[in-house]
Design a protein around this motif. Structure first.
Motif, PDB file in Angstrom:
ATOM      1  N   ASP A  33      -8.030 -15.141   5.495  1.00 26.30           N
ATOM      2  CA  ASP A  33      -7.709 -13.922   6.244  1.00 26.30           C
ATOM      3  C   ASP A  33      -7.414 -12.744   5.322  1.00 26.30           C
ATOM      4  O   ASP A  33      -6.813 -11.762   5.731  1.00 26.30           O
ATOM      5  CB  ASP A  33      -6.549 -14.171   7.204  1.00 26.30           C
ATOM      6  CG  ASP A  33      -5.261 -14.579   6.492  1.00 26.30           C
ATOM      7  OD1 ASP A  33      -5.319 -14.927   5.299  1.00 26.30           O
ATOM      8  OD2 ASP A  33      -4.193 -14.541   7.141  1.00 26.30           O
ATOM      9  N   LEU A  34      -7.867 -12.852   4.061  1.00 19.93           N
ATOM     10  CA  LEU A  34      -7.626 -11.794   3.084  1.00 19.93           C
ATOM     11  C   LEU A  34      -8.918 -11.245   2.485  1.00 19.93           C
ATOM     12  O   LEU A  34      -9.920 -11.951   2.408  1.00 19.93           O
ATOM     13  CB  LEU A  34      -6.769 -12.333   1.922  1.00 19.93           C
ATOM     14  CG  LEU A  34      -5.355 -12.787   2.240  1.00 19.93           C
ATOM     15  CD1 LEU A  34      -4.736 -13.423   1.000  1.00 19.93           C
ATOM     16  CD2 LEU A  34      -4.504 -11.633   2.721  1.00 19.93           C
ATOM     17  N   THR A  35      -8.846 -10.011   2.050  1.00 21.62           N
ATOM     18  CA  THR A  35      -9.865  -9.425   1.181  1.00 21.62           C
ATOM     19  C   THR A  35      -9.180  -9.219  -0.168  1.00 21.62           C
ATOM     20  O   THR A  35      -8.130  -8.584  -0.234  1.00 21.62           O
ATOM     21  CB  THR A  35     -10.393  -8.089   1.728  1.00 21.62           C
ATOM     22  OG1 THR A  35     -10.957  -8.306   3.021  1.00 21.62           O
ATOM     23  CG2 THR A  35     -11.452  -7.496   0.816  1.00 21.62           C
ATOM     24  N   LYS A  61      -5.224  -7.488   4.179  1.00 22.07           N
ATOM     25  CA  LYS A  61      -5.702  -8.169   5.371  1.00 22.07           C
ATOM     26  C   LYS A  61      -7.224  -8.068   5.392  1.00 22.07           C
ATOM     27  O   LYS A  61      -7.789  -7.038   5.018  1.00 22.07           O
ATOM     28  CB  LYS A  61      -5.091  -7.497   6.617  1.00 22.07           C
ATOM     29  CG  LYS A  61      -5.460  -8.145   7.906  1.00 22.07           C
ATOM     30  CD  LYS A  61      -4.816  -7.417   9.079  1.00 22.07           C
ATOM     31  CE  LYS A  61      -5.393  -7.969  10.363  1.00 22.07           C
ATOM     32  NZ  LYS A  61      -5.038  -7.147  11.506  1.00 22.07           N
ATOM     33  N   ARG A  62      -7.886  -9.141   5.800  1.00 15.07           N
ATOM     34  CA  ARG A  62      -9.350  -9.210   5.779  1.00 15.07           C
ATOM     35  C   ARG A  62      -9.980  -7.961   6.410  1.00 15.07           C
ATOM     36  O   ARG A  62      -9.624  -7.576   7.515  1.00 15.07           O
ATOM     37  CB  ARG A  62      -9.828 -10.453   6.514  1.00 15.07           C
ATOM     38  CG  ARG A  62     -11.307 -10.690   6.374  1.00 15.07           C
ATOM     39  CD  ARG A  62     -11.731 -11.955   7.135  1.00 15.07           C
ATOM     40  NE  ARG A  62     -13.100 -12.262   6.859  1.00 15.07           N
ATOM     41  CZ  ARG A  62     -13.527 -13.136   5.969  1.00 15.07           C
ATOM     42  NH1 ARG A  62     -12.656 -13.813   5.254  1.00 15.07           N
ATOM     43  NH2 ARG A  62     -14.810 -13.353   5.768  1.00 15.07           N
ATOM     44  N   ILE A  63     -10.903  -7.365   5.669  1.00 16.00           N
ATOM     45  CA  ILE A  63     -11.634  -6.184   6.144  1.00 16.00           C
ATOM     46  C   ILE A  63     -12.977  -6.668   6.680  1.00 16.00           C
ATOM     47  O   ILE A  63     -13.795  -7.192   5.919  1.00 16.00           O
ATOM     48  CB  ILE A  63     -11.826  -5.155   5.007  1.00 16.00           C
ATOM     49  CG1 ILE A  63     -10.469  -4.676   4.501  1.00 16.00           C
ATOM     50  CG2 ILE A  63     -12.686  -3.990   5.473  1.00 16.00           C
ATOM     51  CD1 ILE A  63     -10.529  -3.835   3.256  1.00 16.00           C
ATOM     52  N   LYS A  64     -13.201  -6.506   7.947  1.00 18.42           N
ATOM     53  CA  LYS A  64     -14.406  -7.043   8.579  1.00 18.42           C
ATOM     54  C   LYS A  64     -15.640  -6.181   8.332  1.00 18.42           C
ATOM     55  O   LYS A  64     -16.749  -6.677   8.243  1.00 18.42           O
ATOM     56  CB  LYS A  64     -14.175  -7.232  10.078  1.00 18.42           C
ATOM     57  CG  LYS A  64     -13.144  -8.304  10.356  1.00 18.42           C
ATOM     58  CD  LYS A  64     -12.883  -8.478  11.824  1.00 18.42           C
ATOM     59  CE  LYS A  64     -11.814  -9.551  12.005  1.00 18.42           C
ATOM     60  NZ  LYS A  64     -11.196  -9.521  13.283  1.00 18.42           N
ATOM     61  N   SER A  65     -15.455  -4.893   8.214  1.00 18.71           N
ATOM     62  CA  SER A  65     -16.573  -3.974   8.040  1.00 18.71           C
ATOM     63  C   SER A  65     -17.029  -3.942   6.576  1.00 18.71           C
ATOM     64  O   SER A  65     -16.240  -3.621   5.674  1.00 18.71           O
ATOM     65  CB  SER A  65     -16.153  -2.564   8.468  1.00 18.71           C
ATOM     66  OG  SER A  65     -17.034  -1.597   7.956  1.00 18.71           O
TER      67      SER A  65
END
Length: 144
Positions: A33-35, A61-65
């Motif tokens: 769940d991390l970037t 926090k994980r960056i989806k884009s």
């Protein structure tokens, strides 16, 4: 998390010759769940001898884009370069971006924005395949 000690880095750079090159880059990877972002400063002594690598690790926090993540890499690289610019003097300084200008690769979506942003800061951008500080050095450190 590991942070840059800019005073130490500036002192190191100021003791190098004017022939020394400095390459700044950033890469990231998704993990759970991390970037994880790794920014690097590569000081290439006299532009022909060995060098020294300084690096910083940031976790968010994980960056989806993909576009947002790539633009953050560019921003971290630029901010890193601007933090050492006052000791660079006449030394070569390049901002290495982990972006491929070839439209067959996903990272090409931000080529124009990335180059414009780096140039607007008075810095020199380099894209793949010339951006080894990002796609090789920082990439290696993201996997550690």
């Amino acid at each position: 998390m590991k942070s840059f000690n800019f005073n130490e880095i500036k002192e190191y750079i100021s003791k190098t010759s004017k022939e020394t090159s400095i390459y700044v880059g950033c890469d990231s990877r998704q993990t759970g769940d991390l970037t994880v972002f790794v920014s690097v400063i590569v000081v290439h002594i006299d532009s022909c001898k060995g060098g020294k690598i300084f690096y910083e690790v940031r976790k968010e926090k994980r960056i989806k884009s993909l576009k947002e993540r790539l633009l953050k890499e560019v921003d971290f690289a630029v901010m890193t370069a601007l933090n050492i610019i006052d000791v660079v003097d006449d030394r070569n300084l390049e901002v290495h971006l982990d972006i491929n200008p070839d439209n067959r690769y996903k990272s090409h979506i931000i080529v124009k924005e990335a180059i414009s942003y780096v140039l607007a800061q008075g810095l020199k951008p380099k894209l793949k395949p010339e951006s080894f500080a990002a796609y090789s050095v920082a990439d290696y450190l993201t996997k550690r």
